[in-house]
Design a protein around this motif. Structure first.
Motif, short mmCIF file in Angstrom:
data_model
loop_
_atom_site.label_atom_id
_atom_site.label_comp_id
_atom_site.label_asym_id
_atom_site.label_seq_id
_atom_site.Cartn_x
_atom_site.Cartn_y
_atom_site.Cartn_z
N SER A 1 48.71 39.50 -76.27
CA SER A 1 48.81 40.08 -77.60
C SER A 1 49.35 41.50 -77.48
CB SER A 1 47.42 40.10 -78.24
OG SER A 1 47.38 41.02 -79.29
N PRO A 2 50.26 41.91 -78.38
CA PRO A 2 50.79 43.28 -78.32
C PRO A 2 49.68 44.33 -78.30
CG PRO A 2 51.94 42.01 -80.00
CD PRO A 2 50.82 41.16 -79.50
N LYS A 3 48.58 44.06 -79.00
CA LYS A 3 47.48 45.04 -79.10
C LYS A 3 46.90 45.38 -77.74
CE LYS A 3 46.08 43.77 -83.75
NZ LYS A 3 45.17 42.92 -84.51
N ALA A 4 47.01 44.46 -76.80
CA ALA A 4 46.43 44.69 -75.47
C ALA A 4 47.20 45.75 -74.67
CB ALA A 4 46.41 43.38 -74.68
N LEU B 1 48.75 48.63 -76.20
CA LEU B 1 48.96 49.85 -76.99
C LEU B 1 48.56 51.12 -76.23
CD1 LEU B 1 48.02 48.66 -80.59
CD2 LEU B 1 50.28 48.92 -79.57
N HIS B 2 47.77 50.96 -75.17
CA HIS B 2 47.41 52.13 -74.36
C HIS B 2 48.59 52.54 -73.45
CE1 HIS B 2 46.65 48.65 -71.85
NE2 HIS B 2 46.65 49.44 -70.77
N SER C 1 53.80 52.98 -77.68
CA SER C 1 53.68 52.78 -79.13
C SER C 1 53.84 51.30 -79.46
CB SER C 1 54.78 53.57 -79.85
OG SER C 1 56.05 52.99 -79.55
N ARG C 2 53.42 50.93 -80.66
CA ARG C 2 53.55 49.52 -81.07
C ARG C 2 55.02 49.09 -81.03
NH1 ARG C 2 50.46 45.08 -83.37
NH2 ARG C 2 52.05 43.49 -83.29
N ASP D 1 56.40 46.05 -78.81
CA ASP D 1 57.12 44.93 -79.44
C ASP D 1 58.51 44.75 -78.84
OD1 ASP D 1 55.03 44.25 -81.07
OD2 ASP D 1 55.77 45.34 -82.84
N GLY E 1 52.41 37.58 -82.98
CA GLY E 1 51.61 38.41 -82.08
C GLY E 1 50.97 37.64 -80.94
N SER F 1 39.75 34.39 -79.59
CA SER F 1 39.43 34.66 -81.00
C SER F 1 38.02 34.25 -81.40
CB SER F 1 40.42 33.90 -81.90
OG SER F 1 40.21 32.50 -81.76
#
Length: 198
Positions: free
Chosen positions: A22-25, A27-28, A31-32, A36, A54, A82
């Motif tokens: 997932s892109p959220k993993a 973000l550290h 940037s988004r 992406d 995503g 999830s």
């Protein structure tokens, strides 16, 4: 390959078959937009497959080239990530239990989460938000039986239940009987009649 792209690809390679990225993993690491962009680049280079919004997986390399991960492995990964409950559709369960010889033409799963379609290479896998009945009793054989009966409908319920009574372990048959209060009235009645008269 940029450091970000390399980090994402290394993470993808460390996952078991069907593991979801997932892109959220990431973000550290950037940037988004940068994350992406890196995911898009890896997808364009066929190093990743975008299976849904995503959600990315790494293709499986084999003797005959690369392929999409198995549906089961991706579904398990989604469940693990999830916390959704995902079970096979009534048509698939009826086939698995030997209640129909019809093989479903589409891969459909029932989920406690949102409805969506996954694209695994050239296979479209549908995740449909299910009702309480469809998710009742989960993945155990009793749950499979309830989904199969729901799909078969009232006309075929008695014949199917007679087969299930001989096929299912006693504890699973008992679980269906115990769940009668939550079943639609036609199904509850059929379960009661077959339990009493066979």
């Amino acid at each position: 390959m940029s450091t970000l792209t390399q980090a994402i690809f290394a993470a993808a390679e460390s996952l078991p078959e069907g593991g979801i990225l997932s892109p959220k993993a990431f973000l550290h690491l950037g940037s988004r937009a940068a994350v992406d962009q890196a995911l898009t680049r890896l997808t364009r280079e066929d190093k990743l497959l975008r299976v849904g919004r995503g959600a990315y997986v790494i293709p499986v390399s084999g003797r005959f080239g690369s392929r999409a991960p198995t549906t089961e492995s991706v579904v398990q990964a989604i469940e693990g990530q999830s916390g959704e409950t995902i079970v096979s559709s009534g048509a698939a369960e009826a086939n698995a239990l030997g209640l129909t010889t019809q093989v479903p033409t589409r891969e459909v799963f029932i989920t406690s989460g949102a409805s969506r379609t996954l694209q695994l290479g050239n296979r479209a896998v549908e995740l449909k938000h299910g009702t309480r009945l469809q998710l009742a009793l989960g993945k155990r054989p009793a749950g499979m039986a309830v989904r199969a009966l729901s799909w078969l409908g009232p006309e075929q319920a008695h014949a199917a239940l007679r087969i299930l009574q001989t096929k299912l372990p006693a504890a699973e048959w008992e679980a269906i009987r115990a769940a009668r209060a939550t079943l639609p009235s036609w199904m509850a009645r059929a379960v009661g009649e077959v339990s009493t008269h066979g």
